[in-house]
Design an enzyme around this catalytic site. Structure first.
Site, PDB file in Angstrom:
ATOM      1  N   TYR A   1     -41.388 111.142  63.888  1.00 60.59           N
ATOM      2  CA  TYR A   1     -40.248 110.326  63.447  1.00 60.59           C
ATOM      3  C   TYR A   1     -39.634 109.581  64.633  1.00 60.59           C
ATOM      4  CZ  TYR A   1     -35.679 109.042  61.615  1.00 60.59           C
ATOM      5  OH  TYR A   1     -34.565 108.338  61.244  1.00 60.59           O
TER       6      TYR A   1
ATOM      7  N   SER B   1     -33.094 104.513  65.062  1.00 63.94           N
ATOM      8  CA  SER B   1     -32.372 105.792  64.971  1.00 63.94           C
ATOM      9  C   SER B   1     -31.919 106.203  66.369  1.00 63.94           C
ATOM     10  CB  SER B   1     -33.319 106.856  64.413  1.00 63.94           C
ATOM     11  OG  SER B   1     -32.829 108.148  64.682  1.00 63.94           O
TER      12      SER B   1
HETATM   13  N1  LIG Z   1     -29.228 108.533  57.128  1.00 68.77           N
HETATM   14  C1  LIG Z   1     -29.314 108.786  58.417  1.00 68.77           C
HETATM   15  O1  LIG Z   1     -28.636 109.674  58.947  1.00 68.77           O
HETATM   16  C2  LIG Z   1     -30.230 107.967  59.272  1.00 68.77           C
HETATM   17  C3  LIG Z   1     -30.129 108.112  60.667  1.00 68.77           C
HETATM   18  C4  LIG Z   1     -30.955 107.350  61.480  1.00 68.77           C
HETATM   19  C5  LIG Z   1     -31.836 106.462  60.903  1.00 68.77           C
HETATM   20  N2  LIG Z   1     -31.913 106.344  59.542  1.00 68.77           N
HETATM   21  C6  LIG Z   1     -32.871 105.413  58.976  1.00 68.77           C
HETATM   22  O2  LIG Z   1     -32.254 104.579  58.060  1.00 68.77           O
HETATM   23  C7  LIG Z   1     -33.237 104.097  57.146  1.00 68.77           C
HETATM   24  C8  LIG Z   1     -32.685 104.087  55.754  1.00 68.77           C
HETATM   25  O3  LIG Z   1     -32.486 105.405  55.332  1.00 68.77           O
HETATM   26  P1  LIG Z   1     -31.156 105.874  54.580  1.00 68.77           P
HETATM   27  O4  LIG Z   1     -30.489 106.877  55.444  1.00 68.77           O
HETATM   28  O5  LIG Z   1     -30.373 104.676  54.125  1.00 68.77           O
HETATM   29  O6  LIG Z   1     -31.735 106.707  53.381  1.00 68.77           O
HETATM   30  P2  LIG Z   1     -32.041 106.314  51.875  1.00 68.77           P
HETATM   31  O7  LIG Z   1     -30.932 105.504  51.300  1.00 68.77           O
HETATM   32  O8  LIG Z   1     -32.402 107.595  51.199  1.00 68.77           O
HETATM   33  O9  LIG Z   1     -33.296 105.375  52.010  1.00 68.77           O
HETATM   34  C9  LIG Z   1     -34.559 105.873  52.339  1.00 68.77           C
HETATM   35  C10 LIG Z   1     -35.570 104.982  51.664  1.00 68.77           C
HETATM   36  O10 LIG Z   1     -36.869 105.372  52.097  1.00 68.77           O
HETATM   37  C11 LIG Z   1     -37.703 105.452  50.946  1.00 68.77           C
HETATM   38  N3  LIG Z   1     -38.733 106.444  51.166  1.00 68.77           N
HETATM   39  C12 LIG Z   1     -38.591 107.708  51.630  1.00 68.77           C
HETATM   40  N4  LIG Z   1     -39.778 108.323  51.676  1.00 68.77           N
HETATM   41  C13 LIG Z   1     -40.700 107.422  51.238  1.00 68.77           C
HETATM   42  C14 LIG Z   1     -42.107 107.443  51.059  1.00 68.77           C
HETATM   43  N5  LIG Z   1     -42.813 108.528  51.391  1.00 68.77           N
HETATM   44  N6  LIG Z   1     -42.716 106.335  50.581  1.00 68.77           N
HETATM   45  C15 LIG Z   1     -41.994 105.229  50.264  1.00 68.77           C
HETATM   46  N7  LIG Z   1     -40.655 105.141  50.438  1.00 68.77           N
HETATM   47  C16 LIG Z   1     -40.026 106.220  50.905  1.00 68.77           C
HETATM   48  C17 LIG Z   1     -36.769 105.871  49.806  1.00 68.77           C
HETATM   49  O11 LIG Z   1     -37.325 105.489  48.594  1.00 68.77           O
HETATM   50  P3  LIG Z   1     -36.819 106.152  47.217  1.00 68.77           P
HETATM   51  O12 LIG Z   1     -35.437 105.680  46.995  1.00 68.77           O
HETATM   52  O13 LIG Z   1     -37.797 105.619  46.214  1.00 68.77           O
HETATM   53  O14 LIG Z   1     -36.918 107.623  47.417  1.00 68.77           O
HETATM   54  C18 LIG Z   1     -35.508 105.087  50.146  1.00 68.77           C
HETATM   55  O15 LIG Z   1     -35.532 103.797  49.616  1.00 68.77           O
HETATM   56  C19 LIG Z   1     -34.483 104.950  57.342  1.00 68.77           C
HETATM   57  O16 LIG Z   1     -35.437 104.201  58.060  1.00 68.77           O
HETATM   58  C20 LIG Z   1     -33.967 106.097  58.209  1.00 68.77           C
HETATM   59  O17 LIG Z   1     -34.967 106.601  59.045  1.00 68.77           O
HETATM   60  C21 LIG Z   1     -31.113 107.076  58.726  1.00 68.77           C
END
Ligand SMILES: NC(=O)c1ccc[n+]([C@@H]2O[C@H](COP(=O)([O-])OP(=O)(O)OC[C@H]3O[C@@H](n4cnc5c(N)ncnc54)[C@H](OP(=O)(O)O)[C@@H]3O)[C@@H](O)[C@H]2O)c1
Length: 176
Positions: free
Chosen positions: A67, A54
């Site tokens: 985080y 991130s």
């Molecule tokens: N979106 C952003 O702006 C952003 C920015 C920087 C970094 N990231 C990183 O990118 C990665 C992917 O995230 P995304 O943005 O693509 O969001 P996303 O599509 O919502 O994916 C998040 C995933 O994490 C799982 N998850 C969340 N809480 C959990 C828990 N307590 N136990 C088990 N699984 C859990 C969710 O599972 P469910 O589907 O079952 O809920 C989902 O599969 C993450 O590591 C995030 O930190 C995202």
């Protein structure tokens, strides 16, 4: 896994569960999954691992301390592993996104978020070119802005934290 709201460490609700979940999701799963798949890649002499860190790993972030530190861990792990295994034909890339539209960013206004498909396409174009990337131009600009316009003395000060909260609130969807 991310955070919902920015707040001091002890102010989080259910902090015990939050700590366990975020360390498991962001660090343990990354390291253990790598341990599972890497031997096959080494045997084949090729493979690509892309780990999502991130922009908040660029420097320690107050109010999202846990985080931010888990994402720094992902970034360090990925870069170190890339150095260890690049001579085996394996690429390990660390991706440091800013805000992308996903299940984790539903509280933010859409206009402020990068579309996930566009972001993924842009980030994938960097695989093999760099071991660490913000993934797209607008996120690189945000990273540079953070580095150049928010000096560490301000970033870590109470005024810096207030600014961080103000900017976050600015981009959050307004409650009806
Ligand atoms: N979106 C952003 O702006 C952003 C920015 C920087 C970094 N990231 C990183 O990118 C990665 C992917 O995230 P995304 O943005 O693509 O969001 P996303 O599509 O919502 O994916 C998040 C995933 O994490 C799982 N998850 C969340 N809480 C959990 C828990 N307590 N136990 C088990 N699984 C859990 C969710 O599972 P469910 O589907 O079952 O809920 C989902 O599969 C993450 O590591 C995030 O930190 C995202």
């Amino acid at each position: 896994m991310a955070y919902v709201y920015q707040m001091p460490f002890l102010s989080k609700l259910n902090i015990d569960k939050y700590i366990r979940d975020i360390l498991n999701c962001n660090i343990l799963s990354t390291v253990k999954m790598t341990w599972i798949i890497l031997p096959q890649m080494v045997a084949r002499k090729k493979g690509i691992i892309i780990n999502i860190s991130s922009l908040s790993a660029m420097r320690p972030f107050p109010l999202i301390a846990v985080y931010s530190s888990t994402k720094a861990s992902v970034d360090f792990f990925s870069q170190a592993l890339d150095a260890e295994y690049s001579s085996h034909g394996i690429i390990v890339q660390s991706v440091l996104p800013s805000f992308v539209k996903s299940g984790l960013t539903t509280i933010f206004c859409d206009s402020f978020l990068t579309r996930a498909e566009a972001y993924a396409r842009s980030a994938l174009n960097t695989v093999g070119l760099t071991r660490k990337t913000t993934g797209c131009l607008s996120h690189s600009i945000q990273g540079c802005a953070l580095k150049w316009f928010l000096p560490e003395w301000l970033h870590f000060s109470p005024a810096g934290m207030a600014l961080q909260l103000f900017l976050t609130n600015l981009f959050m969807k307004k409650q009806k």
